[in-house]
Motif scaffolding. Structure first.
Motif, PDB file in Angstrom:
ATOM      1  N   ASP A 324      52.066  43.397  35.419  1.00  0.00           N
ATOM      2  CA  ASP A 324      51.640  42.218  34.677  1.00  0.00           C
ATOM      3  C   ASP A 324      51.643  40.981  35.569  1.00  0.00           C
ATOM      4  OD1 ASP A 324      51.443  43.711  32.328  1.00  0.00           O
ATOM      5  OD2 ASP A 324      53.560  43.371  31.841  1.00  0.00           O
ATOM      6  N   ASP A 326      51.888  37.904  34.672  1.00  0.00           N
ATOM      7  CA  ASP A 326      52.917  36.950  34.254  1.00  0.00           C
ATOM      8  C   ASP A 326      54.289  37.302  34.832  1.00  0.00           C
ATOM      9  OD1 ASP A 326      51.101  35.477  32.833  1.00  0.00           O
ATOM     10  OD2 ASP A 326      51.512  36.459  30.916  1.00  0.00           O
ATOM     11  N   VAL A 329      54.512  35.968  38.496  1.00  0.00           N
ATOM     12  CA  VAL A 329      54.509  34.517  38.742  1.00  0.00           C
ATOM     13  C   VAL A 329      55.857  34.034  39.279  1.00  0.00           C
ATOM     14  CG1 VAL A 329      54.338  32.234  37.674  1.00  0.00           C
ATOM     15  CG2 VAL A 329      52.618  33.973  37.171  1.00  0.00           C
ATOM     16  N   ARG A 338      49.409  27.997  38.214  1.00  0.00           N
ATOM     17  CA  ARG A 338      48.364  28.259  37.233  1.00  0.00           C
ATOM     18  C   ARG A 338      47.324  27.145  37.251  1.00  0.00           C
ATOM     19  NH1 ARG A 338      48.015  33.422  35.488  1.00  0.00           N
ATOM     20  NH2 ARG A 338      49.941  34.204  34.576  1.00  0.00           N
TER      21      ARG A 338
END
Length: 339
Positions: A324, A326, A329, A338
């Motif tokens: 993923d 996310d 990050v 972002r």
């Protein structure tokens, strides 16, 4: 299952800089120094490989970091001999961390009387004593089935998605993801879905092996920022020709993302002279001086992802969470923001 010992890393000669980077990242996560196990890997005069581990590894959870890149045979043999040395030293578990899995392109019999070398390599690793494999973007996903041990296959797409969102911020509506051949459509679609971009395909036809007779672009690339996606760049011939065809079809810019920079023969020279504005690869294969010096080649680190994957395996927690964007990050903190 609760971890009983600290994870221990050991590296072959194939990509020691990546191994050191993984150790540094794990040190940050653990809040304690994580270094590489002291060992020597040498060659006798006849090029036989000799391995000696200088630290006690009895009952330890060992991770061998060794891509089987060029020279593939030497690096594979190093990996096998290191595994044997650890197995005979009573290591509790041995995980082969293979950022680039060599021989992966020989995953099926394309003609009569040819080998399936990827399966042979899987057998060799298992017989040597490897208990688990951690790799990145296998050329063919079904290679995981060649093993009778767990295989964790990480993906570069989530990291590439972060990179695209960062470097093309404000222009994402102009981006189109392109597969440079029909066989890579699934890989390109994966990135396209992550960045919410349309997909195009370059269909190539060969009259004889090694010679591309014709390339056709399927999809409208007029005034688009085209991002080609592939699992590896070897000689870069197909990639550079596809980029030229995209520009001839009206593309505004052409960029490329590839998980593994094999960069054989004239690859770097071809990329430097091509119409591509940038080529992004990972450090799964240690980049040579020519790759580092090329103005339009950029390298994305994989150490943050591999370090977290090793810690997750050691802790007995999910590795698939790293699929993923996310999740990545915070792992790539400071590198990307972002849009």
């Amino acid at each position: 299952m609760a971890a009983m010992t600290e994870p221990k890393l050991i590296s072959g000669n194939a990509n020691r800089s990546l191994a050191n980077a993984i150790a540094r990242r794990m040190s940050m996560h653990r809040g304690m120094s994580v270094g590489l196990v002291d060992a020597r890997i040498e060659r006798f005069n006849d090029q036989e490989i000799f391995v000696e581990v200088f630290e006690n590894v009895r009952g330890e959870d060992m991770y061998i970091i060794q891509p089987t890149s060029n020279p593939a045979n030497d690096n594979l043999m190093e990996l096998l001999i290191m595994t044997d040395a650890l197995k005979r030293s009573s290591a509790a578990r041995i995980t082969a961390v293979i950022p680039y899995f060599g021989y992966a392109r020989q995953d099926r019999r394309a003609k009569a009387r040819t080998p399936i070398s990827a399966k042979l390599v899987a057998n060799l690793l298992t017989e040597a004593g490897v208990d688990r494999v951690l790799t990145l973007d296998l050329h063919a996903a079904q290679i995981q089935g060649f093993f009778d041990i767990p295989v964790d296959n990480l993906y570069a797409a989530p990291v590439f998605a972060l990179d695209v969102q960062h470097h093309f911020a404000g222009r994402l509506d102009q981006v189109m993801v392109v597969s440079p051949d029909v066989g890579g459509v699934a890989r390109a679609r994966e990135l396209a879905q992550r960045i919410n971009a349309p997909l195009s395909i370059v269909d190539k036809r060969r009259e004889k092996p090694g010679e591309i007779a014709e390339m056709t672009v399927i999809g409208d690339v007029q005034d688009k920022i085209c991002i080609m996606v592939d699992d590896m760049i070897d000689t870069a011939g197909t990639l550079c020709k596809a980029a030229q065809v995209l520009m001839e079809c009206g593309a505004k810019e052409v960029h490329a993302y590839a998980s593994h920079g094999v960069m054989s023969g004239p690859a770097v020279d071809r990329i430097s002279k091509s119409v591509m504005k940038s080529v992004v690869i990972t450090d799964s294969i240690e980049p040579g001086a020519a790759v580092k010096a090329a103005s339009n080649i950029r390298i994305v680190p994989t150490a943050p992802m591999f370090a977290q994957a090793i810690l997750n395996i050691w802790n007995g927690t999910s590795v698939s969470s790293l699929f993923d964007t996310d999740t990545l990050v915070p792992i790539y903190e400071g590198m990307y923001s972002r849009p």
